[in-house]
Design a protein around this motif. Structure first.
Motif, PDB file in Angstrom:
ATOM      1  N   ASP A 166       0.828  -1.143   0.020  1.00 37.09           N
ATOM      2  CA  ASP A 166       0.066   0.138  -0.088  1.00 37.09           C
ATOM      3  C   ASP A 166       0.835   1.090  -0.095  1.00 37.09           C
ATOM      4  O   ASP A 166       1.853   1.241   0.616  1.00 37.09           O
ATOM      5  N   GLY A 167       0.127   2.247  -0.735  1.00 39.95           N
ATOM      6  CA  GLY A 167       1.023   3.546  -0.846  1.00 39.95           C
ATOM      7  C   GLY A 167       2.384   3.553  -1.670  1.00 39.95           C
ATOM      8  O   GLY A 167       3.032   4.638  -1.844  1.00 39.95           O
ATOM      9  N   ALA A 168       2.463   2.611  -2.427  1.00 45.31           N
ATOM     10  CA  ALA A 168       3.497   2.558  -3.249  1.00 45.31           C
ATOM     11  C   ALA A 168       3.495   3.430  -4.631  1.00 45.31           C
ATOM     12  O   ALA A 168       2.441   3.527  -5.018  1.00 45.31           O
ATOM     13  N   GLU A 169       4.444   3.736  -5.186  1.00 44.70           N
ATOM     14  CA  GLU A 169       4.349   4.620  -6.309  1.00 44.70           C
ATOM     15  C   GLU A 169       4.077   3.715  -7.409  1.00 44.70           C
ATOM     16  O   GLU A 169       4.594   2.594  -7.552  1.00 44.70           O
ATOM     17  N   PRO A 170       3.372   4.364  -8.303  1.00 43.42           N
ATOM     18  CA  PRO A 170       3.082   3.649  -9.593  1.00 43.42           C
ATOM     19  C   PRO A 170       4.450   3.219 -10.305  1.00 43.42           C
ATOM     20  O   PRO A 170       5.464   3.955 -10.439  1.00 43.42           O
ATOM     21  N   TRP A 171       4.503   1.963 -11.025  1.00 43.78           N
ATOM     22  CA  TRP A 171       5.585   1.641 -11.852  1.00 43.78           C
ATOM     23  C   TRP A 171       5.757   2.374 -12.974  1.00 43.78           C
ATOM     24  O   TRP A 171       4.573   2.877 -13.510  1.00 43.78           O
ATOM     25  N   LEU A 172       7.059   2.840 -13.570  1.00 42.10           N
ATOM     26  CA  LEU A 172       6.941   3.304 -14.867  1.00 42.10           C
ATOM     27  C   LEU A 172       7.177   2.159 -15.880  1.00 42.10           C
ATOM     28  O   LEU A 172       8.414   1.290 -15.464  1.00 42.10           O
ATOM     29  N   VAL A 173       6.404   2.046 -16.828  1.00 44.94           N
ATOM     30  CA  VAL A 173       6.751   0.968 -17.796  1.00 44.94           C
ATOM     31  C   VAL A 173       6.981   1.224 -19.186  1.00 44.94           C
ATOM     32  O   VAL A 173       6.045   2.300 -19.648  1.00 44.94           O
ATOM     33  N   ALA A 174       8.152   0.947 -19.773  1.00 37.69           N
ATOM     34  CA  ALA A 174       8.364   1.388 -21.225  1.00 37.69           C
ATOM     35  C   ALA A 174       8.733   0.132 -22.043  1.00 37.69           C
ATOM     36  O   ALA A 174       8.916  -0.908 -21.714  1.00 37.69           O
TER      37      ALA A 174
END
Length: 251
Positions: free
Chosen positions: A61-69
Motif C-alpha cells: 500500500d502507498g507504493a508509487e506506480p511503476w513506470l513501464v516502457a
C-alpha cells in the motif's frame, strides 16, 4: 559490471525465477520502479508468472506506480498482433497488483523518425533531470542472429551514441519500421536481464557469452557500465556453453 548466467531445466522453471527477480528489483527500488519490457515470447512468460510474484508494486500500500516502457516497438496499430505494447496491455498490465502503472507507449500514426523523437521526449519527461534514462530493470530477448531490441548485426544503429531512441526502417525481421532504445540506454541500466530459451539459440549464445569477436553481435554489446547483467537460459539454450553456470533444479 557483474555477469551471472543462470540455467533452468525449462521455461516453466525459468518464468517464476524471472518474476522473482522483477519483484525483488521493484521492492528494492526505493521509490518509483522503472521497467523496460521486450516483446515476443517474453509477453506470455511474464503474464503467466509475474502477477503471482508481486505483493504490489514497490511492496504494498502507498507504493508509487511503476513506470513501464518498451525496449523497442514495431510501428503498427496497438491492436495489431505484432504490437508489443498491445500484447502487454492485453495480457499482463491489467493484472499487475497495486497502483496502475504509468505506461509509455508509442504515439500511433507517426513516421518512424517522428515516432522515435516523440518516444525519446516521453522518456526524457519521465526521467526528468537525467541526461540519460537509467532504468531499474530492462528485460531483453535475443534472436538467433544475436539481435536484441531492434538492434541488428552490422546495422549502423549499433554506432548510435547521441540518440536515446532511434528509428529503423529496414529491419531484416518484419515489420521493417520500428523504434528502439539505443545501446547507451541499455548500458546505463541498473540491471539488465536477457532471457533465451530453446535449442535454436544455443549456437548464438556461445558466440555472445564465450566469443571475443572484433565485431560483437548486438546482444554482446550490452555491458551495463555500473549495473548488473543476468542471463536466464533454459538447458536447451545453454547446451553449447562451457563457461561457469548457475544451474537451478526443479524445486
Amino acid at each position: 559490471m557483474s555477469r551471472r548466467v543462470s540455467v533452468f531445466p525449462s521455461p516453466q522453471e525459468l518464468g517464476p525465477a524471472l518474476a522473482q527477480l522483477v519483484a525483488q528489483r521493484a521492492a528494492g527500488s526505493g521509490g518509483r520502479f522503472s521497467l523496460g519490457l521486450s516483446g515476443g515470447s517474453l509477453v506470455a512468460l511474464l503474464a503467466r508468472d509475474l502477477p503471482a510474484a508481486l505483493p504490489g508494486p514497490g511492496g504494498g500500500d502507498g507504493a508509487e506506480p511503476w513506470l513501464v516502457a518498451f525496449c523497442d516497438e514495431r510501428l503498427v496499430p496497438p491492436e495489431h498482433p505484432e504490437s508489443t505494447s498491445g500484447a502487454y496491455e492485453a495480457q499482463l498490465l491489467p493484472r499487475l497488483p497495486g497502483p496502475k502503472p504509468r505506461v509509455l507507449t508509442v504515439t500511433p500514426g507517426l513516421s518512424p523518425h517522428d515516432a522515435a523523437a516523440d518516444y525519446a521526449a516521453k522518456l526524457r519527461e519521465a526521467f526528468r533531470g537525467a541526461s540519460m534514462p537509467v532504468f531499474d530493470l530492462l528485460i531483453l530477448g535475443v534472436g538467433p542472429d544475436g539481435h536484441t531490441c531492434s538492434l541488428f548485426p552490422d546495422h549502423p544503429l549499433l554506432k548510435e551514441e547521441e540518440k536515446i531512441v532511434a528509428a529503423i526502417t529496414d529491419s531484416p525481421k518484419p515489420p521493417p519500421e520500428r523504434i528502439t532504445l539505443t545501446l547507451p540506454v541499455l548500458n546505463a541500466a541498473r540491471t539488465v536481464v536477457f532471457v533465451a530459451t530453446g535449442g535454436g539459440k544455443a549456437a548464438v549464445l556461445k558466440r555472445i557469452l564465450e566469443g571475443a569477436e572484433q565485431n560483437p553481435l548486438p546482444a554482446a554489446r550490452v555491458q551495463p557500465h555500473t549495473g548488473q547483467l543476468h542471463w536466464f537460459l533454459d538447458e536447451a539454450a545453454a547446451a553449447e556453453l562451457s563457461i561457469p553456470l548457475e544451474k537451478h533444479s526443479v524445486l
